[in-house]
Design an enzyme around this catalytic site. Structure first.
Site, mmCIF file in Angstrom:
data_model
loop_
_atom_site.group_PDB
_atom_site.id
_atom_site.type_symbol
_atom_site.label_atom_id
_atom_site.label_comp_id
_atom_site.label_asym_id
_atom_site.label_seq_id
_atom_site.Cartn_x
_atom_site.Cartn_y
_atom_site.Cartn_z
ATOM 1 N N LEU A 38 -100.801 -16.306 -90.555
ATOM 2 C CA LEU A 38 -100.855 -16.280 -89.033
ATOM 3 C C LEU A 38 -99.716 -17.322 -88.419
ATOM 4 O O LEU A 38 -99.323 -17.807 -89.160
ATOM 5 C CB LEU A 38 -102.274 -16.968 -88.910
ATOM 6 C CG LEU A 38 -103.386 -16.033 -89.306
ATOM 7 C CD1 LEU A 38 -104.829 -16.923 -89.351
ATOM 8 C CD2 LEU A 38 -103.758 -14.839 -88.717
ATOM 9 N N CYS A 42 -93.208 -18.070 -83.962
ATOM 10 C CA CYS A 42 -93.107 -19.457 -83.592
ATOM 11 C C CYS A 42 -93.230 -20.286 -84.985
ATOM 12 O O CYS A 42 -92.458 -21.236 -85.366
ATOM 13 C CB CYS A 42 -94.012 -19.904 -82.535
ATOM 14 S SG CYS A 42 -94.000 -21.605 -82.203
ATOM 15 N N LYS A 51 -87.765 -26.928 -86.144
ATOM 16 C CA LYS A 51 -88.001 -28.348 -85.743
ATOM 17 C C LYS A 51 -87.939 -29.415 -87.055
ATOM 18 O O LYS A 51 -87.617 -30.191 -87.058
ATOM 19 C CB LYS A 51 -89.304 -28.601 -85.279
ATOM 20 C CG LYS A 51 -89.359 -28.646 -83.561
ATOM 21 C CD LYS A 51 -88.797 -27.562 -82.572
ATOM 22 C CE LYS A 51 -87.338 -26.990 -82.759
ATOM 23 N NZ LYS A 51 -87.506 -25.570 -81.782
ATOM 24 N N GLY A 176 -73.567 -17.229 -78.321
ATOM 25 C CA GLY A 176 -74.651 -17.340 -77.132
ATOM 26 C C GLY A 176 -74.916 -18.764 -77.232
ATOM 27 O O GLY A 176 -75.561 -19.204 -78.279
ATOM 28 N N ILE A 180 -81.586 -21.164 -78.875
ATOM 29 C CA ILE A 180 -81.355 -20.996 -80.338
ATOM 30 C C ILE A 180 -80.195 -21.305 -81.161
ATOM 31 O O ILE A 180 -80.073 -21.968 -82.051
ATOM 32 C CB ILE A 180 -81.909 -19.602 -80.750
ATOM 33 C CG1 ILE A 180 -83.257 -19.175 -80.360
ATOM 34 C CG2 ILE A 180 -81.407 -19.169 -82.202
ATOM 35 C CD1 ILE A 180 -83.658 -17.942 -80.458
ATOM 36 N N ALA A 317 -93.369 -20.484 -76.218
ATOM 37 C CA ALA A 317 -94.548 -20.655 -76.782
ATOM 38 C C ALA A 317 -95.878 -21.091 -76.077
ATOM 39 O O ALA A 317 -96.944 -20.504 -75.891
ATOM 40 C CB ALA A 317 -94.573 -21.376 -78.160
ATOM 41 N N HIS A 441 -93.098 -51.448 -70.738
ATOM 42 C CA HIS A 441 -91.690 -52.141 -71.139
ATOM 43 C C HIS A 441 -91.623 -52.443 -72.725
ATOM 44 O O HIS A 441 -92.549 -53.418 -72.932
ATOM 45 C CB HIS A 441 -91.225 -53.077 -70.305
ATOM 46 C CG HIS A 441 -89.976 -53.604 -70.559
ATOM 47 N ND1 HIS A 441 -88.699 -53.030 -70.377
ATOM 48 C CD2 HIS A 441 -89.725 -54.973 -71.101
ATOM 49 C CE1 HIS A 441 -87.714 -53.641 -71.047
ATOM 50 N NE2 HIS A 441 -88.215 -54.985 -71.323
HETATM 51 P P1 NAI Z 1 -80.762 -17.309 -74.480
HETATM 52 O O1 NAI Z 1 -81.253 -16.496 -73.522
HETATM 53 O O2 NAI Z 1 -81.450 -18.786 -74.342
HETATM 54 O O3 NAI Z 1 -79.285 -17.369 -74.709
HETATM 55 C C1 NAI Z 1 -78.626 -16.232 -74.948
HETATM 56 C C2 NAI Z 1 -77.007 -16.581 -74.614
HETATM 57 O O4 NAI Z 1 -76.400 -15.698 -75.192
HETATM 58 C C3 NAI Z 1 -76.753 -16.598 -73.130
HETATM 59 O O5 NAI Z 1 -76.211 -17.979 -72.806
HETATM 60 C C4 NAI Z 1 -75.969 -15.498 -72.785
HETATM 61 O O6 NAI Z 1 -75.109 -15.732 -71.624
HETATM 62 C C5 NAI Z 1 -75.286 -15.232 -74.119
HETATM 63 N N1 NAI Z 1 -74.722 -13.987 -74.502
HETATM 64 C C6 NAI Z 1 -75.206 -12.779 -74.203
HETATM 65 N N2 NAI Z 1 -74.568 -11.914 -74.523
HETATM 66 C C7 NAI Z 1 -73.508 -12.255 -74.985
HETATM 67 C C8 NAI Z 1 -72.059 -11.816 -75.678
HETATM 68 N N3 NAI Z 1 -71.861 -10.644 -75.581
HETATM 69 N N4 NAI Z 1 -70.917 -12.782 -75.854
HETATM 70 C C9 NAI Z 1 -71.431 -13.985 -75.830
HETATM 71 N N5 NAI Z 1 -72.374 -14.486 -75.425
HETATM 72 C C10 NAI Z 1 -73.611 -13.861 -74.957
HETATM 73 O O7 NAI Z 1 -81.375 -16.742 -76.006
HETATM 74 P P2 NAI Z 1 -81.699 -17.275 -77.318
HETATM 75 O O8 NAI Z 1 -81.196 -18.525 -77.637
HETATM 76 O O9 NAI Z 1 -81.084 -16.228 -78.188
HETATM 77 O O10 NAI Z 1 -83.278 -17.546 -77.090
HETATM 78 C C11 NAI Z 1 -84.217 -16.469 -77.162
HETATM 79 C C12 NAI Z 1 -85.438 -16.828 -76.396
HETATM 80 O O11 NAI Z 1 -86.162 -17.713 -77.292
HETATM 81 C C13 NAI Z 1 -85.440 -17.646 -75.254
HETATM 82 O O12 NAI Z 1 -86.074 -16.975 -74.280
HETATM 83 C C14 NAI Z 1 -85.833 -18.990 -75.522
HETATM 84 O O13 NAI Z 1 -86.232 -19.617 -74.443
HETATM 85 C C15 NAI Z 1 -86.752 -18.867 -76.823
HETATM 86 N N6 NAI Z 1 -86.662 -19.975 -77.666
HETATM 87 C C16 NAI Z 1 -86.998 -21.068 -77.107
HETATM 88 C C17 NAI Z 1 -86.924 -22.301 -77.797
HETATM 89 C C18 NAI Z 1 -87.452 -23.561 -77.236
HETATM 90 O O14 NAI Z 1 -88.211 -23.538 -76.255
HETATM 91 N N7 NAI Z 1 -86.849 -24.618 -77.605
HETATM 92 C C19 NAI Z 1 -86.192 -22.208 -79.140
HETATM 93 C C20 NAI Z 1 -86.061 -21.029 -79.500
HETATM 94 C C21 NAI Z 1 -85.913 -19.964 -78.781
#
Ligand code: NAI
Length: 462
Positions: A38, A42, A51, A176, A180, A317, A441
């Site tokens: 399950l 995430c 993490k 990107g 991630i 999440a 503090h």
């Molecule tokens: P993201 O949407 O954060 O970033 C993708 C990046 O790839 C963007 O900056 C975009 O401009 C770039 N990109 C797109 N096409 C490209 C190309 N052809 N060449 C170069 N750069 C390009 O996507 P990411 O990092 O894959 O994360 C996916 C989802 O997972 C997001 O919605 C994120 O919020 C979620 N996530 C959240 C986490 C957290 O809250 N800590 C951790 C991991 C994922």
């Protein structure tokens, strides 16, 4: 077959939380999950394992860079990669088992297999069809690749493959500069991998506050990551052990190539709804492949709801969890509510980056009359003692009413610090309310108070 009040499809943070809340509200509940454990993306291949890797490699970084300064002498630890992966796997197991325990405790049936919805009120899992008065689809998302880029999860990987590489690569290209890419890029950079990030836009972390973006990039560069911005990746040619990335620089259209041992594709995620039979059911979808819902998470088919990454909104999440709880409450006849204006975002690098509400850029564009109160962690005693003084807290407040409109933090424990501002925003607080609240503090949270003070008569320690 049992008659259920609710069947939830998917056991990620959206689905399992929805199932638990449904059961707590007295509804007979089942949850369909096709993975062996399950917890969804995430817990199994996303937030939690990454993490663990961030934690382990941050400890290594501390040992290598700060221990000697504190009088902790001796050889820095060396990396036992196999053991680090075991630690990560054990962390996953502890968490997925925890959800299994919660399901048993709340008498939720786990229907093992992949589910589909042949008609409203029915969920098919394998050869069995179960009746449910209400169905919640929480099927999540999957990594979306680029045209010309084939994922093999060995040399060209998504976050899933990046969390189980057989060895630490010498050179990694991250496509990107989003959440991630920067989290996992940091992990490998701390392990000694040469990490090059290629980003389409001219800034990292699109959508984030501009000042944070610039500071964040500088800090990551200091840590050893390199960036090529304004570059569109065209294709990746991979062999069994190497890959060549071809990209075009947007400023002059010149084509360039780079070689690496591993390429991490982190260019976003897309809703995952394969195999659910939503087409045949007549469920309305958006052009981006998201399930359309009304304000109470109900689709156009009565009794079928959807939450989390497979609907509109940030793919986070905690957003899915909140929707899960609220949707359960709606089904139970209560008033479920999610405040989409106060959903924090966190990047778990070191330092962490966290935000909530509006960015300065958004406020400028909307012509809002706002003020910004900023405080650097350089003025925070605890941060200085802990070699964590890089970064700042910025609070944005309405110039006339002083009501908090947004906050942006880059610095130690930013992902935890952001929540006092979230609570303040939920209560419609002013920056002065925060500034008048006594903060212990020495804590990092004093920097939040100082930023609130900076919205008024000024901070003390700057
Ligand atoms: P993201 O949407 O954060 O970033 C993708 C990046 O790839 C963007 O900056 C975009 O401009 C770039 N990109 C797109 N096409 C490209 C190309 N052809 N060449 C170069 N750069 C390009 O996507 P990411 O990092 O894959 O994360 C996916 C989802 O997972 C997001 O919605 C994120 O919020 C979620 N996530 C959240 C986490 C957290 O809250 N800590 C951790 C991991 C994922």
């Amino acid at each position: 077959m049992a008659q259920y009040d609710v069947i939830v499809i998917g056991s990620g943070p959206g689905g399992y939380v929805a199932a638990i809340r449904c059961a707590q509200l007295g509804l007979k509940t089942a949850c369909v999950e096709g993975r062996e454990t399950l917890g969804g993306t995430c817990l199994n291949v996303g937030c939690i394992p990454s993490k663990a890797m961030l934690h382990a490699t941050h400890q290594l970084h501390e040992a290598e860079h700060n221990f000697a300064k504190m009088g902790l002498k001796g050889k820095s630890p060396s990396v036992d990669w196999k053991q680090m992966l075991t630690y990560k796997d054990e962390t996953i197991e502890a968490n997925t088992k925890g959800i299994e325990f919660l399901f048993k405790k709340n008498k939720i049936d786990w229907l093992k297999g992949w589910g589909s919805v042949p008609q409203a009120g029915k969920v098919k899992v394998g050869d069995d069809t179960h009746d449910a008065k209400n169905i919640i689809i929480a099927s999540g998302s999957e990594a979306s690749s680029l045209p010309g880029v084939e994922i093999d999860e060995k040399v060209v990987v998504t976050s899933t493959g990046a969390l189980e590489l057989p060895k630490i690569p010498k050179k990694m290209i991250v496509i990107g500069a989003g959440v991630i890419g920067l989290e996992l890029g940091s992990v490998y950079s701390r392990l000694g991998t040469e990490v090059e990030v290629i980003e389409f836009l001219d800034t990292i972390t699109p959508g984030m506050d501009g000042e944070v973006q610039k500071t964040f990039q500088k800090i990551l560069q200091k840590q050893g990551l390199s960036f090529t911005l304004g570059a569109a990746v065209q294709k990746v040619d991979a062999s069994k052990t190497k890959a060549k990335v071809t990209y075009k620089l947007r400023k002059d259209d010149s084509e360039q190539t780079l070689d690496a041992d591993v390429v991490l594709v982190s260019t976003g995620r897309r809703p995952f709804t394969d195999g659910l039979g939503l087409d045949a059911l007549g469920i309305e979808m958006s052009q981006r492949g998201q399930i359309k819902t009304d304000a109470h998470w109900q689709t156009n088919v009565k009794g079928v709801y959807a939450i989390g990454d497979c609907i509109d909104g940030p793919m986070l999440a905690h957003k899915a969890e909140d929707e899960g709880m609220a949707c359960a409450e709606v089904i139970a006849g209560k008033a479920g509510h999610v405040n989409y204006g106060v959903i924090p975002g966190v990047i778990y690098t070191h330092p962490e980056v966290a935000n909530v509400g509006h960015t300065e850029e958004e406020l400028k564009e909307a012509g809002r009359n706002y003020k910004a109160g900023k405080f650097s962690f350089m003025g925070n005693g605890r941060a200085k003692a802990n070699f964590a003084a890089d970064g700042f807290v910025k609070i944005l407040a309405d110039k006339d009413t002083d009501r908090i409109l947004g906050a942006h933090i880059i610095g130690p424990m930013a992902g935890d610090l952001i929540h006092e501002i979230c609570v303040a925003m939920e209560f419609g607080a002013s920056a002065e309310d925060l500034a008048l609240t006594c903060h212990a503090h020495p804590t990092y949270s004093e920097a939040v108070r100082e930023a609130a003070l900076a919205c008024g008569d000024g901070p003390i320690h700057m």
